[in-house]
Write a protein that holds these residues in place. Structure first.
Motif, short mmCIF file in Angstrom:
data_model
loop_
_atom_site.label_atom_id
_atom_site.label_comp_id
_atom_site.label_asym_id
_atom_site.label_seq_id
_atom_site.Cartn_x
_atom_site.Cartn_y
_atom_site.Cartn_z
N HIS A 214 0.85 -1.21 0.00
CA HIS A 214 0.00 0.00 0.00
C HIS A 214 0.88 1.25 0.00
N LEU A 290 -7.14 -2.23 1.16
CA LEU A 290 -7.74 -2.95 2.28
C LEU A 290 -6.84 -4.11 2.73
N THR A 301 -15.30 -9.15 6.18
CA THR A 301 -14.20 -8.53 5.44
C THR A 301 -14.57 -8.39 3.96
N LYS A 302 -15.18 -9.45 3.42
CA LYS A 302 -15.58 -9.41 2.01
C LYS A 302 -16.59 -8.29 1.76
N GLY A 305 -14.95 -4.94 1.84
CA GLY A 305 -14.22 -4.72 0.58
C GLY A 305 -15.17 -4.26 -0.53
N GLN A 309 -15.13 -0.69 -2.57
CA GLN A 309 -15.01 -0.74 -4.03
C GLN A 309 -16.17 0.03 -4.69
N TYR A 325 -8.14 2.01 -5.49
CA TYR A 325 -8.48 0.95 -4.53
C TYR A 325 -7.69 -0.31 -4.83
N GLU A 327 -7.10 -4.36 -3.15
CA GLU A 327 -7.56 -5.31 -2.14
C GLU A 327 -6.78 -6.60 -2.28
N ASP A 329 -6.76 -10.40 -0.21
CA ASP A 329 -7.38 -11.17 0.86
C ASP A 329 -6.30 -11.73 1.80
#
Ligand code: SF4
Length: 460
Positions: A214, A290, A301-302, A305, A309, A325, A327, A329
């Motif tokens: 990030h 994220l 969490t999903k 996200g 988004q 953005y 992401e 996992d």
């Protein structure tokens, strides 16, 4: 449960990504105790972390000469014949008018097994040294008690993120727990003449690599996690700009500010403990990435996200999503598998005729607490206990609710029928703890049945 040394140590250490130089920012809290630049030129946190690993005093792979011995000890202390029987009888067993369904995935994950093995090896490898640990090794009372019995000193917390490192002297050994340690602690210990045994789970290191990426992309890290949890404290110490959101409600607050702006002071007041120093929501929510605490509830969490988004898409347009953005996992497999397995128990709950689901694990264990949420949200009576003695002979149970309160209430309600329960345990819970809890239930049911019949119970 049989812990194999080969399996424990054939674990790939999280991949090392390339890094680009960037200036180091001083942070608040614990950072005030430890300079990131002292004695060397400024460096990125990832560069610093890789530097620690190169030191001869930094041990991440354990100590071979004591491995077999440690493996035997761990199996002896933490495995359970009852749980082995349950597994070999298709995860269901019937005994003394009690039927038990065991979740298909439960208990110790490989990250925890690895961490315990490394800590035990350190104790055996350095028999004449003073050993310390910077935090609980894992969130399990039995395991932490064993380390204390082996004279491993748990470094005292002084409040406000500070710890009493004064007790650590030249030549001592310091163990870093499964959740890892903050950059500042690692930097501090790196500069002392001590041996460091790092038991950080590679899944946690993977999150650190994610927040590092990030920074390289110029994104603010949004971390789905509890800002006070040891793992998240460590993760945020590797970030530059970050904000932690513990649940969907907080994620919605951040998404709303992203989309519409808002009262800056109110926002900062609410998130005051959950943001990096100098956090500016007007500038730092434009480009975000994220990441999450490895043990959060995966579905949440999903959903979080997807929310970010969608918010980014609405604000900047679909073609700009990749620019604003990112992401990745970072929920670990062990967390997901245990959540899936308890979901399966819940789905079969009516067919099985479950009276309740018992969740065994440390009260501070985040992954265990999430296992409780799944049956709770489906309206199934469920209890999270940390030790077998939470179940009392007076037919009460002391347990931690989804709100985090410890309460005591009547336990077995219908004494006129056989008892049917589901059981699972968190990733830091030894099988022996599950056996102890089930044994307590078998005994209690026997006592209740005997009392009903007016006869005395004989203990096995
Ligand atoms: S729950 Fe996941 S992240 Fe935590 S120790 Fe186990 S494998 Fe590692």
């Amino acid at each position: 449960m049989k812990i194999s040394g080969a399996a424990v140590f054939a674990i790939a250490i999280a991949s090392v990504e390339a890094f680009s130089p960037a200036s180091v920012q001083q942070r608040n809290g614990a950072t005030a105790l430890f300079s990131t630049t002292e004695g060397s030129k400024p460096r990125t946190k990832k560069e610093g972390r890789l530097g620690f690993f190169k030191s001869e005093k930094f041990h991440r792979k354990g100590f071979k000469e004591v491995r077999d011995n440690v493996e035997d000890t761990i199996n002896e202390q933490y495995q359970s014949s009852l749980v082995d029987d349950l597994k070999s009888s298709n995860y269901v067993i019937e005994k003394d008018n009690v039927k038990v369904y065991l979740a298909k995935d439960f208990g110790f994950c490989w990250g925890v097994e690895r961490s315990i093995a490394l800590a035990y090896e350190a104790v055996r490898h350095y028999p004449d040294r003073k050993l310390h640990i910077t935090n609980e090794l894992i969130h399990n009372p039995e395991v932490n008690d064993r380390l204390t019995e082996m004279n491993v000193n748990l470094i005292e917390k002084l409040g406000e993120g500070k710890k009493n490192f004064d007790v650590v002297e030249d030549g001592d050994v310091v163990i870093l727990p499964a959740f890892g340690a903050s950059y500042e602690e690692m930097d501090f210990l790196d500069k002392k003449n001590v041996e460091i045994v790092d038991t950080t789970c590679p899944w946690v290191s993977k999150v650190w690599n994610t927040v590092d990426s990030h920074q390289r992309k110029g994104l603010t890290s949004i971390i789905h996690g509890k800002y006070g949890h040891e793992e998240t404290v460590a993760t945020t110490s590797f970030c530059e700009d970050y904000i932690c959101v513990k649940d969907m409600k907080e994620a919605e607050m951040v998404a709303d500010y992203m989309a519409n702006g808002g009262d800056r002071e109110e926002f900062l007041k609410y998130f005051k403990n959950a943001v990096s120093e100098g956090f500016d929501p007007d500038k730092m929510l434009e480009k975000v990435g994220l990441a999450n605490q490895t043990t959060m509830y995966k579905k949440e969490t999903k959903a979080i996200g997807q929310l970010f988004q969608k918010t980014i898409m609405q604000k900047f347009g679909p073609s700009k999503v990749d620019e604003h953005y990112y992401e990745f996992d970072t929920i670990c497999d062990a967390t997901q598998e245990r959540q899936d397995a308890v979901t399966e128990l819940v789905e079969n709950g009516n067919d099985y005729g479950l009276d309740f689901i018992l969740v065994v694990g440390g009260w501070d264990s985040s992954n265990t607490a999430h296992l409780l949420e799944i049956p709770h949200h489906q309206g199934i009576r469920s209890f999270h206990i940390n030790r077998a003695d939470c179940i009392s002979a007076d037919n009460t149970i002391t347990h931690r609710t989804v709100e985090g309160e410890i309460v005591t209430e009547p336990f077995l309600l219908n004494l006129d029928k056989d008892l049917v329960l589901g059981v699972t345990s968190g990733a830091s819970t030894p099988d022996a703890a599950v056996q102890d809890a089930l044994s307590q239930i078998f005994l209690l049911k026997k006592m209740q049945d005997a009392a009903k019949e007016g006869s005395a119970v004989k203990s096995d």
